[in-house]
Design a protein around this motif. Structure first.
Motif, short mmCIF file in Angstrom:
data_model
loop_
_atom_site.label_atom_id
_atom_site.label_comp_id
_atom_site.label_asym_id
_atom_site.label_seq_id
_atom_site.Cartn_x
_atom_site.Cartn_y
_atom_site.Cartn_z
N VAL A 10 0.84 -1.20 0.00
CA VAL A 10 0.00 0.00 0.00
C VAL A 10 0.88 1.26 0.00
N ALA A 11 1.96 1.22 0.78
CA ALA A 11 2.83 2.39 0.92
C ALA A 11 3.46 2.81 -0.40
N GLN A 12 3.61 1.89 -1.34
CA GLN A 12 4.20 2.21 -2.63
C GLN A 12 3.37 3.23 -3.41
N TYR A 13 2.09 3.32 -3.08
CA TYR A 13 1.19 4.20 -3.82
C TYR A 13 0.87 5.47 -3.03
N GLU A 17 4.88 12.25 2.11
CA GLU A 17 4.43 12.78 3.39
C GLU A 17 3.70 11.71 4.19
N LEU A 18 2.83 10.96 3.51
CA LEU A 18 2.11 9.89 4.20
C LEU A 18 3.05 8.75 4.61
N ARG A 19 4.03 8.43 3.76
CA ARG A 19 5.00 7.39 4.13
C ARG A 19 5.79 7.83 5.37
N GLU A 20 6.18 9.11 5.40
CA GLU A 20 6.91 9.62 6.55
C GLU A 20 6.07 9.52 7.82
N ALA A 21 4.77 9.83 7.68
CA ALA A 21 3.87 9.76 8.83
C ALA A 21 3.73 8.33 9.34
N ILE A 22 3.66 7.37 8.39
CA ILE A 22 3.57 5.96 8.78
C ILE A 22 4.84 5.53 9.51
N CYS A 23 5.98 5.95 8.99
CA CYS A 23 7.25 5.62 9.65
C CYS A 23 7.29 6.19 11.07
N GLN A 24 6.83 7.42 11.22
CA GLN A 24 6.82 8.05 12.53
C GLN A 24 5.90 7.29 13.49
N GLU A 25 4.76 6.86 12.97
CA GLU A 25 3.80 6.11 13.79
C GLU A 25 4.41 4.80 14.29
N CYS A 47 11.42 -0.58 8.62
CA CYS A 47 12.59 -0.81 7.75
C CYS A 47 12.17 -0.95 6.29
N ASP A 48 10.99 -1.50 6.05
CA ASP A 48 10.49 -1.64 4.68
C ASP A 48 10.12 -0.29 4.09
N ILE A 49 9.40 0.50 4.85
CA ILE A 49 8.86 1.75 4.31
C ILE A 49 9.90 2.86 4.25
N VAL A 50 10.87 2.84 5.17
CA VAL A 50 11.85 3.92 5.20
C VAL A 50 12.67 3.96 3.91
N ASP A 51 12.76 2.83 3.22
CA ASP A 51 13.48 2.80 1.94
C ASP A 51 12.72 3.50 0.82
N LEU A 52 11.44 3.75 1.05
CA LEU A 52 10.60 4.34 0.02
C LEU A 52 10.57 5.86 0.06
N ILE A 53 11.13 6.44 1.12
CA ILE A 53 11.09 7.90 1.25
C ILE A 53 12.45 8.49 0.87
N PRO A 54 12.50 9.78 0.49
CA PRO A 54 13.76 10.41 0.10
C PRO A 54 14.79 10.37 1.23
N LYS A 58 14.45 10.23 5.34
CA LYS A 58 14.93 9.02 6.01
C LYS A 58 15.92 9.38 7.11
N ASN A 59 16.84 10.30 6.82
CA ASN A 59 17.86 10.68 7.80
C ASN A 59 17.26 11.34 9.03
N GLY A 60 16.06 11.88 8.90
CA GLY A 60 15.40 12.49 10.05
C GLY A 60 15.07 11.49 11.14
N PHE A 61 14.95 10.21 10.78
CA PHE A 61 14.63 9.18 11.77
C PHE A 61 15.89 8.62 12.43
N TYR A 62 17.04 8.90 11.84
CA TYR A 62 18.28 8.29 12.32
C TYR A 62 18.60 8.57 13.79
N PRO A 63 18.56 9.84 14.28
CA PRO A 63 19.00 10.08 15.66
C PRO A 63 18.23 9.27 16.69
#
Length: 334
Positions: A10-13, A17-25, A47-54, A58-63
């Motif tokens: 689903v995330a591929q479509y 912004e929505l992918r980032e929100a899902i990752c944050q959740e 780990c699956d979805i973080v590869d789909l975002i710029p 992605k680096n924003g989640f690193y810290p």
């Protein structure tokens, strides 16, 4: 996991912004979860979805993820070998998953381990053999800016050192790409120091860990200082560690023709008195293990010689190489 695959599909479509929100959740779920199965699912999805975002998103989640991984490594395990082994299928797996997605997490882990190792060594210098301390510890002295005050106050136990060594052995084996490229002289020097600690479990784990530091096994490396110093030990296990490192040198330098062209190896190692004295001592040792190590090393060594030489304990005439090699072959099969 079917639910993870469905979310990724689903995330591929979705928009970034929505992918980032899902990752944050899912990151928030990971940080709050006390259920191992739920945590594992959330990490897999993230780990699956973080590869789909710029990359910048992605680096924003690193810290936060890096801090989480360090907490997993820092707060785990009880003082028995079973618990150490069990960690490899739980918290260690989660650390590995994130390290494969965020390259810097691996170096963060090593930096944390180096600080723990250093704190232990600094607090227990009297337990280490003086030649190792003089050779390696002075190179490890940290400035006040490098050392955290909390680390200076913290007491590190033998069990903690053992657990971290076992983790790193597992981690380097599981993440070969990282282990093949990562270089850190402070880390290597600390591993060398642990070889000279009178704690068999720790020194043995350090030997195993050094298997994954292939770049150390060259003729100009400090590995030779370590080998020859371990050979001076009165403890069979430390002498065995020296032999194991010696054998690994030949494993990582299996092209003997290259060793014949290595002038430093030829002039400063294989033609020296100490080199052959240690092999002779292994042959006459009461330890059957040491005898076997020495026989194998002699076979490899004589095949690596490039020219004639004559020292008190050993003589080699290159013009008689075939004759000598045949003699050694017969000797080694007796």
């Amino acid at each position: 996991m079917e639910s993870s695959a469905a979310i990724r599909l689903v995330a591929q479509y979705l928009s970034n912004e929505l992918r980032e929100a899902i990752c944050q959740e899912f990151l928030e779920k990971i940080l709050k979860s006390v259920n191992p199965a739920e945590t594992e699912l959330s990490i897999t999805v993230l780990c699956d979805i973080v590869d789909l975002i710029p990359e910048d998103l992605k680096n924003g989640f690193y810290p936060e993820i890096s801090r989480y991984c360090l907490q997993l490594l820092e707060h785990s395990g009880n003082e028995n070998d079973l618990d150490i082994a069990n960690e490899a299928t739980t918290k260690w797996d989660n650390i590995l998953k994130f390290s494969l997605k965020f390259d810097k997490i691996s170096t963060d882990i090593i930096d944390f381990v180096v600080s723990q190792f250093y704190s232990y060594v600094r607090s227990n210098l009297i337990l280490f053999k003086r030649p190792f301390v003089e050779k390696f510890f002075n190179e490890l002295l940290l400035t006040k800016n490098d050392a955290n005050e909390d680390d200076q106050q913290q007491e590190i136990t033998n069990f903690e050192i053992l657990r971290l060594l076992k983790f790193l052995e597992w981690f380097f084996m599981a993440n070969e790409k990282f282990s093949e490229t990562y270089k850190n002289s402070k880390f290597d020097n600390l591993c060398y120091l642990f070889l000279a600690l009178d704690d068999y479990k720790i020194s043995n784990s350090s030997v195993k860990l050094l298997k994954w530091r292939s770049h150390l096994y060259n003729s100009k490396s400090d590995i030779w200082f370590v080998i020859f110093e371990l050979m001076k030990s009165t403890k069979d296990d430390q002498i065995s560690s020296g032999f194991v490192l010696w054998l690994r040198f030949f494993k990582f330098n299996s092209d003997l023709d290259l060793l014949k062209k290595d002038s430093y190896f030829q002039e400063n190692l294989i033609k020296t008195f100490d080199y052959w004295l240690n092999l002779r001592n292994g042959l006459i040792s009461m330890s059957h293990e040491h005898k076997k190590y020495s026989i194998t090393l002699i076979q490899m060594s004589v095949k690596s010689l490039s020219s004639s030489f004559d020292i008190d304990i050993f003589k080699w005439d290159i013009s008689k190489s075939e004759e000598y090699l045949e003699s050694w072959r017969r000797f080694c099969t007796l």
